[in-house]
Enzyme design. Structure first.
Site, short mmCIF file in Angstrom:
data_model
loop_
_atom_site.label_atom_id
_atom_site.label_comp_id
_atom_site.label_asym_id
_atom_site.label_seq_id
_atom_site.Cartn_x
_atom_site.Cartn_y
_atom_site.Cartn_z
N ASP A 262 0.86 -1.18 0.00
CA ASP A 262 0.00 0.00 0.00
C ASP A 262 0.90 1.22 0.00
O ASP A 262 1.95 1.25 0.63
CB ASP A 262 -0.99 0.00 1.18
N GLU B 291 -8.38 4.88 12.09
CA GLU B 291 -7.34 4.88 13.11
C GLU B 291 -7.53 6.11 13.98
O GLU B 291 -8.10 7.11 13.54
CB GLU B 291 -5.96 4.95 12.46
#
Length: 344
Positions: A83, A170
């Site tokens: 990623d 997150e």
């Protein structure tokens, strides 16, 4: 995700601690003064050897068995990917493809008005190289859910051959502009709104990306389990931090090295065999996976136990993940390949 690192201070780590009352300090530069009166995190399995250390993230396996579950067990899986974001600079996607990378998730947007400066280049160049790719949105908890997904939809094309979209959730304790504290029910409500909006727009069930601390505070053991999950754990196998939660992707390394990418990059694996990957990829995108000989190259993970990075993002060094900063200029994207050759 994608080499977007975090500053390392104990106070910051403790600021993200969630209580049994399921709160999580999501934003702000100062620590939550109530952390000392609350337990750290609960796991999806009973604790065997609970510790007094407030920085301890509870294990879902007995501490005596931890040596059986290092993150280097990622080498047991056949399908690996990366990623990336603007922090990887100018990527040579042809080299990335030739190195055996089977998929890529690319940062597209953040919050209600920010786009990654390299997204358009990475999106087009990855496709041109024949790397199956999907886009992810980093949640900024101080914007309404509909603004977040409207931003994502305005940047990421709705293409049938793309991997499912990803919602990256997150805590962001270093944020200078978002002081919101996350509560479980509110966070899950907002997430469901965003996930459903993504699914309506793209016609594919989105994937949830979660850090360890967010999972243990908000998602464990089975919240939003009707969505596939992509877990982060750079020190241990997901079994340790996520218990029996079924995962689809695992981000096992943030300091990886991949040809075509200068510097460190996040590495991930798919939870399945090559044949299972072929079926999953075809169902999601219509693409044919690369043959096993090309896709399954040895994963040379040279990390020893003392080199495995702690998987609590707040403990990592470097710039905060949620940047909300000015973006640099991206290179001109190459022409996309509308009908790449069948390599499977």
């Amino acid at each position: 995700m994608s080499s977007l690192n975090f500053s390392v201070t104990r106070l910051t780590a403790l600021a993200c601690a969630a209580a049994s009352a399921v709160t999580l300090a999501a934003c702000g530069s100062s620590y939550d003064p109530s952390y000392a009166r609350r337990p750290r995190f609960a796991t999806s399995a009973p604790l065997v050897n609970a510790k007094k250390d407030p920085t301890f993230l509870a294990y879902a396996v007995p501490e005596s068995d931890l040596h059986l579950f290092p993150a280097t067990r990622s080498a047991e899986f056949a399908i690996h990917g990366v990623d990336v974001s603007k922090y990887q600079g100018d990527i040579d996607w042809e080299q990335v493809k030739e190195s055996g990378v089977a998929f890529a998730f690319i940062k597209a947007t953040e919050g209600g008005d920010k786009a990654d400066s390299k997204f358009q280049y990475n999106w087009a160049a990855a496709k041109a190289a024949g790397v199956p790719r999907g886009a992810y949105h980093f949640v900024y908890w101080c914007r309404p859910p509909h603004e977040e997904i409207a931003n994502f939809a305005s940047v990421v094309p709705n293409e049938p051959d793309a991997l499912p979209p990803v919602l990256d959730v997150e805590p962001t304790p270093e944020s200078r502009s978002c002081k919101r504290t996350l509560y479980r029910e509110e966070a899950l409500r907002d997430m469901r709104i965003m996930l459903e909006a993504m699914e309506r727009h793209y016609g594919k069930k989105p994937i949830i990306y979660s850090s360890v601390d967010f999972y243990q505070a908000i998602l464990q053991p089975d919240a939003l389990s009707d969505y596939p999950i992509w877990v982060r754990s750079t020190k241990y196998h997901p079994k340790v931090r996520y218990g029996d939660r079924k995962w689809t992707f695992w981000q096992y390394r943030s300091d990886g090295r991949v040809p075509g990418i200068v510097g460190a990059v996040d590495q991930n694996t798919f939870n399945g065999t090559h044949e299972q990957w072929r079926g999953w990829l075809a169902a999601q995108t219509g693409l044919h996976a690369a043959p096993l000989a090309a896709a399954h190259k040895p994963v040379m993970d040279d990390r020893s136990g003392n080199k495995l990075i702690e998987d609590d993002p707040a403990m990592l060094k470097g710039a905060e993940k949620g940047s909300y900063e000015s973006e640099g200029e991206a290179p001109t994207p190459p022409a996309a390949v509308d009908n790449p050759p069948n390599k499977g």
